[in-house]
Write a protein that holds these residues in place. Structure first.
Motif, short mmCIF file in Angstrom:
data_model
loop_
_atom_site.label_atom_id
_atom_site.label_comp_id
_atom_site.label_asym_id
_atom_site.label_seq_id
_atom_site.Cartn_x
_atom_site.Cartn_y
_atom_site.Cartn_z
N GLY A 41 0.83 -1.20 0.00
CA GLY A 41 0.00 0.00 0.00
C GLY A 41 0.86 1.24 0.00
N ALA A 42 0.63 2.12 -0.95
CA ALA A 42 1.46 3.30 -1.12
C ALA A 42 1.44 4.20 0.11
CB ALA A 42 1.03 4.06 -2.37
N ASP A 43 0.28 4.38 0.72
CA ASP A 43 0.18 5.25 1.90
C ASP A 43 1.00 4.69 3.05
OD1 ASP A 43 -1.47 6.94 0.50
OD2 ASP A 43 -3.33 6.20 1.41
N TRP A 44 0.91 3.38 3.26
CA TRP A 44 1.66 2.76 4.35
C TRP A 44 3.15 2.87 4.10
CZ3 TRP A 44 5.16 -1.17 5.26
CH2 TRP A 44 5.31 -1.57 6.60
N VAL A 45 3.59 2.62 2.89
CA VAL A 45 5.01 2.70 2.56
C VAL A 45 5.53 4.12 2.76
CG1 VAL A 45 6.71 2.52 0.68
CG2 VAL A 45 4.98 0.74 0.99
N ALA A 46 4.75 5.11 2.33
CA ALA A 46 5.18 6.51 2.49
C ALA A 46 5.28 6.87 3.96
CB ALA A 46 4.19 7.43 1.78
N TYR A 47 4.40 6.33 4.78
CA TYR A 47 4.40 6.66 6.20
C TYR A 47 5.50 5.90 6.95
CZ TYR A 47 2.84 7.33 11.00
OH TYR A 47 2.78 7.63 12.33
N ALA A 48 5.57 4.58 6.72
CA ALA A 48 6.49 3.74 7.48
C ALA A 48 7.92 3.81 6.95
CB ALA A 48 6.01 2.29 7.46
N GLN A 49 8.09 4.08 5.64
CA GLN A 49 9.40 4.12 5.00
C GLN A 49 10.25 2.90 5.37
OE1 GLN A 49 11.36 7.93 5.48
NE2 GLN A 49 9.44 9.05 5.32
N PRO A 50 9.74 1.69 5.06
CA PRO A 50 10.48 0.48 5.44
C PRO A 50 11.78 0.34 4.66
CG PRO A 50 8.69 -0.06 3.95
CD PRO A 50 8.52 1.39 4.30
N GLU A 51 12.76 -0.27 5.30
CA GLU A 51 14.01 -0.59 4.62
C GLU A 51 13.78 -1.85 3.80
OE1 GLU A 51 18.69 -1.71 5.54
OE2 GLU A 51 17.37 -1.01 7.14
N LEU A 52 13.78 -1.73 2.50
CA LEU A 52 13.43 -2.84 1.61
C LEU A 52 14.69 -3.59 1.21
CD1 LEU A 52 10.81 -0.86 -0.49
CD2 LEU A 52 10.36 -2.48 1.37
N ASN A 53 15.29 -4.24 2.21
CA ASN A 53 16.53 -4.97 2.04
C ASN A 53 16.23 -6.47 2.08
OD1 ASN A 53 19.03 -6.17 2.17
ND2 ASN A 53 19.75 -5.02 3.95
N PRO A 54 16.41 -7.19 0.98
CA PRO A 54 16.06 -8.62 0.98
C PRO A 54 16.85 -9.42 2.00
CG PRO A 54 17.31 -8.03 -1.00
CD PRO A 54 16.92 -6.75 -0.34
N GLU A 55 18.07 -8.97 2.37
CA GLU A 55 18.87 -9.71 3.33
C GLU A 55 18.27 -9.66 4.73
OE1 GLU A 55 21.31 -11.71 2.40
OE2 GLU A 55 20.70 -11.07 0.39
N GLU A 56 17.38 -8.70 4.98
CA GLU A 56 16.73 -8.60 6.28
C GLU A 56 15.47 -9.46 6.37
OE1 GLU A 56 17.59 -6.78 9.15
OE2 GLU A 56 19.51 -6.72 8.10
N SER A 57 15.05 -10.04 5.27
CA SER A 57 13.83 -10.85 5.28
C SER A 57 14.04 -12.13 6.09
CB SER A 57 13.41 -11.22 3.85
OG SER A 57 14.37 -12.10 3.27
N ALA A 58 12.95 -12.66 6.64
CA ALA A 58 13.04 -13.92 7.39
C ALA A 58 13.56 -15.03 6.49
CB ALA A 58 11.67 -14.28 7.95
N LEU A 59 13.13 -15.05 5.22
CA LEU A 59 13.57 -16.09 4.29
C LEU A 59 15.09 -16.11 4.16
CD1 LEU A 59 12.94 -18.23 2.08
CD2 LEU A 59 12.90 -16.33 0.46
#
Length: 264
Positions: A41-59
């Protein structure tokens, strides 16, 4: 207090003898990364500004430990908000356990919080039709005075879903027996900053408090849950270690081998 420290999505990986790997919460997943606005969701991403780093994923972290994704046979979710369910598509064969109240909120159209809860359980994280399973509540099952405690079906290890309502319709913590005979309680989003439990009077974080106020389904119930967790921490500090899904200072303590105490 260091305001610049990033909020985390604290998951917990449990190795069991009979049930393979059990993952508590999943954070953001690898499928969220290519098109986060579409997935999260664009609104959530703009607000939370998550670090989109695949190395941080649980997988990726599970793989770095030498396991295959299929080794994660069970997932326990504190609740079904997007920052806890993003990793579900990374483990499509896992059975996903939630407290029956949270299950009802997203599957029963007559439930009071159905539409609100279904909106929070974003379509991208359930498109693969996860094996969503309500845990079982036995009569008079209690855990340190908390009632309505549920046991995941088909698990031999001692894991419990402990109702911690207020943040979502069926929000629950996950209680895990540790190797020393005590308990870990992954409290999800029942509180977001350790000051809410450790300081008197309770002290929230100026960045995290608006997040909690915008997400919670019942403020009075959530504050009552927080106060129960304060009592649990005070009265059973030697038996139970409580931690939040999003507090980076708590996570730093665990990484330094510090189970309790300490403030920022």
């Amino acid at each position: 207090m260091h305001h610049e420290r990033a909020v985390v999505c604290h998951c917990l990986l449990i190795e069991t003898d009979a049930d393979g790997l059990v993952l508590v919460d999943t954070g953001l997943g690898t499928a969220d990364l290519p098109h986060p606005d579409r997935s999260l969701g664009a609104d959530w991403v703009a607000y939370a500004q998550p670090e989109l780093n695949p190395e941080e994923s649980a997988l990726r972290q599970v793989v770095r430990l030498g396991y295959a994704p299929r080794d994660v046979r069970h997932i326990l979710l504190t609740h079904l908000h997007r920052d806890h369910t993003g990793g579900l598509p990374d483990f499509p064969r896992a059975r996903v356990h939630v407290h029956p109240e949270e299950y009802r909120a997203v599957t029963d159209p007559t439930a009071a919080h159905h539409q609100h809860s279904l909106d929070r359980f974003v379509p991208a994280h359930r498109a693969h039709q996860p094996l969503l399973t309500p845990a079982s509540v036995a009569d008079r099952t209690e855990w340190f005075g908390f009632s309505g405690v549920a046991r995941p079906q088909g698990l031999a290890c001692e894991l419990l879903l402990v109702p911690l309502p207020g943040h979502s319709a069926g929000h629950a913590g996950v209680a895990v027996r540790d190797g020393d005979g005590g308990w870990l309680l992954h409290a999800g989003d029942a509180y977001l900053h350790h000051g809410e439990l450790e300081h008197t009077p309770p002290r929230s974080h100026p960045v995290l408090e608006p997040v909690q106020e915008g997400a919670q389904t019942d403020a009075a119930v959530r504050l009552a849950t927080r106060d129960r967790l304060r009592s649990l921490r005070r009265d059973h500090a030697g038996e139970v270690t409580v931690f939040s899904a999003h507090d980076p200072w708590e996570l730093a303590r665990f990484r330094h081998g510090q189970r309790t105490g300490g403030t920022t």
